[in-house]
Motif scaffolding. Structure first.
Motif, PDB file in Angstrom:
ATOM      1  N   ALA A  82       0.810  -1.240   0.000  1.00  0.00           N
ATOM      2  CA  ALA A  82       0.000   0.000   0.000  1.00  0.00           C
ATOM      3  C   ALA A  82       0.842   1.288   0.000  1.00  0.00           C
ATOM      4  CB  ALA A  82      -0.938  -0.002   1.204  1.00  0.00           C
ATOM      5  N   ILE A  83       1.984   1.277   0.659  1.00  0.00           N
ATOM      6  CA  ILE A  83       2.772   2.515   0.760  1.00  0.00           C
ATOM      7  C   ILE A  83       3.279   2.927  -0.622  1.00  0.00           C
ATOM      8  CG2 ILE A  83       4.873   3.543   1.738  1.00  0.00           C
ATOM      9  CD1 ILE A  83       4.355   1.674   4.214  1.00  0.00           C
ATOM     10  N   ALA A  84       3.913   1.979  -1.328  1.00  0.00           N
ATOM     11  CA  ALA A  84       4.440   2.278  -2.671  1.00  0.00           C
ATOM     12  C   ALA A  84       3.297   2.500  -3.659  1.00  0.00           C
ATOM     13  CB  ALA A  84       5.335   1.142  -3.140  1.00  0.00           C
ATOM     14  N   LYS A  85       2.245   1.691  -3.531  1.00  0.00           N
ATOM     15  CA  LYS A  85       1.129   1.829  -4.471  1.00  0.00           C
ATOM     16  C   LYS A  85       0.478   3.199  -4.350  1.00  0.00           C
ATOM     17  CE  LYS A  85      -1.391  -1.723  -5.606  1.00  0.00           C
ATOM     18  NZ  LYS A  85      -2.323  -2.862  -5.401  1.00  0.00           N
ATOM     19  N   ASN A  86       0.309   3.670  -3.109  1.00  0.00           N
ATOM     20  CA  ASN A  86      -0.292   4.994  -2.924  1.00  0.00           C
ATOM     21  C   ASN A  86       0.606   6.085  -3.509  1.00  0.00           C
ATOM     22  OD1 ASN A  86      -2.102   6.973  -1.986  1.00  0.00           O
ATOM     23  ND2 ASN A  86      -0.853   7.264  -0.156  1.00  0.00           N
ATOM     24  N   ARG A  87       1.926   5.976  -3.312  1.00  0.00           N
ATOM     25  CA  ARG A  87       2.845   6.976  -3.869  1.00  0.00           C
ATOM     26  C   ARG A  87       2.722   7.004  -5.401  1.00  0.00           C
ATOM     27  NH1 ARG A  87       5.086  10.668  -0.406  1.00  0.00           N
ATOM     28  NH2 ARG A  87       6.405  11.088  -2.199  1.00  0.00           N
ATOM     29  N   GLU A  88       2.502   5.826  -5.978  1.00  0.00           N
ATOM     30  CA  GLU A  88       2.326   5.732  -7.439  1.00  0.00           C
ATOM     31  C   GLU A  88       1.049   6.446  -7.885  1.00  0.00           C
ATOM     32  OE1 GLU A  88       3.520   1.459  -8.319  1.00  0.00           O
ATOM     33  OE2 GLU A  88       1.913   1.861  -9.779  1.00  0.00           O
ATOM     34  N   VAL A  89      -0.044   6.177  -7.164  1.00  0.00           N
ATOM     35  CA  VAL A  89      -1.337   6.779  -7.514  1.00  0.00           C
ATOM     36  C   VAL A  89      -1.298   8.297  -7.301  1.00  0.00           C
ATOM     37  CG1 VAL A  89      -3.813   6.812  -6.924  1.00  0.00           C
ATOM     38  CG2 VAL A  89      -2.563   4.668  -6.891  1.00  0.00           C
ATOM     39  N   MET A  90      -0.547   8.745  -6.266  1.00  0.00           N
ATOM     40  CA  MET A  90      -0.436  10.180  -5.983  1.00  0.00           C
ATOM     41  C   MET A  90       0.295  10.922  -7.100  1.00  0.00           C
ATOM     42  SD  MET A  90       0.824   9.876  -2.032  1.00  0.00           S
ATOM     43  CE  MET A  90       1.488  11.529  -1.961  1.00  0.00           C
ATOM     44  N   GLY A  91       1.402  10.368  -7.587  1.00  0.00           N
ATOM     45  CA  GLY A  91       2.250  11.038  -8.568  1.00  0.00           C
ATOM     46  C   GLY A  91       3.299  11.905  -7.884  1.00  0.00           C
ATOM     47  N   ALA A  92       4.188  12.497  -8.701  1.00  0.00           N
ATOM     48  CA  ALA A  92       5.309  13.290  -8.174  1.00  0.00           C
ATOM     49  C   ALA A  92       4.826  14.496  -7.381  1.00  0.00           C
ATOM     50  CB  ALA A  92       6.191  13.749  -9.332  1.00  0.00           C
ATOM     51  N   THR A  93       5.648  14.941  -6.428  1.00  0.00           N
ATOM     52  CA  THR A  93       5.331  16.092  -5.576  1.00  0.00           C
ATOM     53  C   THR A  93       4.922  17.306  -6.410  1.00  0.00           C
ATOM     54  OG1 THR A  93       7.029  15.289  -4.051  1.00  0.00           O
ATOM     55  CG2 THR A  93       6.229  17.539  -3.702  1.00  0.00           C
ATOM     56  N   ASN A  94       5.703  17.574  -7.454  1.00  0.00           N
ATOM     57  CA  ASN A  94       5.406  18.703  -8.352  1.00  0.00           C
ATOM     58  C   ASN A  94       4.488  18.203  -9.477  1.00  0.00           C
ATOM     59  OD1 ASN A  94       5.381  20.787 -10.146  1.00  0.00           O
ATOM     60  ND2 ASN A  94       7.590  21.120 -10.135  1.00  0.00           N
ATOM     61  N   PRO A  95       3.260  18.717  -9.549  1.00  0.00           N
ATOM     62  CA  PRO A  95       2.318  18.192 -10.561  1.00  0.00           C
ATOM     63  C   PRO A  95       2.845  18.315 -11.987  1.00  0.00           C
ATOM     64  CG  PRO A  95       1.459  20.191  -9.508  1.00  0.00           C
ATOM     65  CD  PRO A  95       2.671  19.770  -8.729  1.00  0.00           C
ATOM     66  N   ALA A  96       3.741  19.267 -12.217  1.00  0.00           N
ATOM     67  CA  ALA A  96       4.311  19.424 -13.562  1.00  0.00           C
ATOM     68  C   ALA A  96       5.145  18.199 -13.942  1.00  0.00           C
ATOM     69  CB  ALA A  96       5.166  20.681 -13.620  1.00  0.00           C
ATOM     70  N   GLU A  97       5.591  17.447 -12.930  1.00  0.00           N
ATOM     71  CA  GLU A  97       6.419  16.256 -13.192  1.00  0.00           C
ATOM     72  C   GLU A  97       5.644  14.953 -12.967  1.00  0.00           C
ATOM     73  OE1 GLU A  97       9.647  16.901 -10.485  1.00  0.00           O
ATOM     74  OE2 GLU A  97      10.259  18.724 -11.550  1.00  0.00           O
ATOM     75  N   ALA A  98       4.365  15.051 -12.645  1.00  0.00           N
ATOM     76  CA  ALA A  98       3.576  13.847 -12.318  1.00  0.00           C
ATOM     77  C   ALA A  98       3.124  13.127 -13.591  1.00  0.00           C
ATOM     78  CB  ALA A  98       2.370  14.242 -11.472  1.00  0.00           C
ATOM     79  N   ASP A  99       3.070  11.787 -13.501  1.00  0.00           N
ATOM     80  CA  ASP A  99       2.631  10.975 -14.644  1.00  0.00           C
ATOM     81  C   ASP A  99       1.142  11.153 -14.916  1.00  0.00           C
ATOM     82  OD1 ASP A  99       5.148   9.929 -15.011  1.00  0.00           O
ATOM     83  OD2 ASP A  99       4.759   8.136 -13.798  1.00  0.00           O
ATOM     84  N   GLU A 100       0.777  10.932 -16.168  1.00  0.00           N
ATOM     85  CA  GLU A 100      -0.639  10.957 -16.581  1.00  0.00           C
ATOM     86  C   GLU A 100      -1.447   9.992 -15.717  1.00  0.00           C
ATOM     87  OE1 GLU A 100      -2.284  12.815 -18.682  1.00  0.00           O
ATOM     88  OE2 GLU A 100      -0.458  13.854 -19.321  1.00  0.00           O
ATOM     89  N   GLY A 101      -2.658  10.389 -15.361  1.00  0.00           N
ATOM     90  CA  GLY A 101      -3.549   9.492 -14.621  1.00  0.00           C
ATOM     91  C   GLY A 101      -3.370   9.559 -13.116  1.00  0.00           C
ATOM     92  N   THR A 102      -2.289  10.203 -12.646  1.00  0.00           N
ATOM     93  CA  THR A 102      -2.089  10.291 -11.202  1.00  0.00           C
ATOM     94  C   THR A 102      -2.962  11.409 -10.611  1.00  0.00           C
ATOM     95  OG1 THR A 102      -0.227  11.830 -11.411  1.00  0.00           O
ATOM     96  CG2 THR A 102       0.306   9.467 -11.379  1.00  0.00           C
ATOM     97  N   ILE A 103      -3.152  11.334  -9.305  1.00  0.00           N
ATOM     98  CA  ILE A 103      -3.977  12.336  -8.606  1.00  0.00           C
ATOM     99  C   ILE A 103      -3.378  13.729  -8.772  1.00  0.00           C
ATOM    100  CG2 ILE A 103      -4.706  13.130  -6.315  1.00  0.00           C
ATOM    101  CD1 ILE A 103      -4.910  10.093  -5.550  1.00  0.00           C
ATOM    102  N   ARG A 104      -2.076  13.831  -8.570  1.00  0.00           N
ATOM    103  CA  ARG A 104      -1.463  15.165  -8.629  1.00  0.00           C
ATOM    104  C   ARG A 104      -1.474  15.725 -10.056  1.00  0.00           C
ATOM    105  NH1 ARG A 104       3.236  13.940  -4.136  1.00  0.00           N
ATOM    106  NH2 ARG A 104       2.196  14.950  -2.366  1.00  0.00           N
ATOM    107  N   LYS A 105      -1.286  14.869 -11.058  1.00  0.00           N
ATOM    108  CA  LYS A 105      -1.352  15.340 -12.446  1.00  0.00           C
ATOM    109  C   LYS A 105      -2.750  15.904 -12.727  1.00  0.00           C
ATOM    110  CE  LYS A 105      -0.044  15.726 -16.753  1.00  0.00           C
ATOM    111  NZ  LYS A 105       1.155  16.476 -17.135  1.00  0.00           N
TER     112      LYS A 105
END
Ligand code: GDP
Length: 140
Positions: A82-105
């Motif tokens: 769950a810890i790694a999976k949640n970090r994946e779903v969240m995306g990078a700290t800076n939304p400009a660097e977050a992957d498509e489909g992530t919460i932060r993106k």
């Protein structure tokens, strides 16, 4: 990988825009189960304790101010890895660097107002869960 629990926050920028359900849908679609959840409004001092690890960073005061600006939703998420999976779903700290489909993106406004917090390791997950929840509130 074993079933884990991780701590999550839906931050003020997201609760203000009524995105709690949309963000929870992302967690559930990724196989994370919400086993505890409550909406609270932190004081700046409480936010300061939670983010004490960042006390020396230049954005600390701004971060504490932001976290106390509106209600937040604190949660415990459970699932395989769950810890790694949640970090994946969240995306990078800076939304400009977050992957498509992530919460932060999809939802974050900036590197500071980035919609969600998630624990980064088993030790911090345990500490953060204990700061906000009693054992009786965790219903797996
Ligand atoms: P996270 O684990 O991805 O949340 O990132 P960090 O642990 O590095 O930072 C904690 C939080 O501090 C982030 O989620 C942001 O809300 C905030 N933050 C990080 N870097 C900055 C920054 O450069 N400026 C501002 N204003 N906030 C930041």
């Amino acid at each position: 990988m074993a079933v884990q629990r991780t701590f999550s926050i839906i931050k003020p920028d997201a609760t203000k825009r009524n995105l709690t359900g949309a963000i929870n849908a992302k967690f559930e679609a990724a196989g994370l189960r919400i086993v505890a959840q409550k909406r609270i409004h932190l004081t700046k001092a409480q936010a300061g304790v939670f983010y004490a690890v960042h006390a020396e960073r230049p954005f600390y005061d701004e971060l504490c101010e932001f976290m106390a600006s509106e209600p937040i939703v604190v949660q415990v998420l459970e699932g395989e890895d769950a810890i790694a999976k949640n970090r994946e779903v969240m995306g990078a700290t800076n939304p400009a660097e977050a992957d498509e489909g992530t919460i932060r993106k999809e939802f974050a406004l900036s590197i500071g107002e980035n919609s969600v917090h998630g624990s980064d390791a088993p030790e911090t997950a345990a500490e953060e869960i204990a700061y906000f929840f009693s054992g009786l509130e965790l219903v797996g």
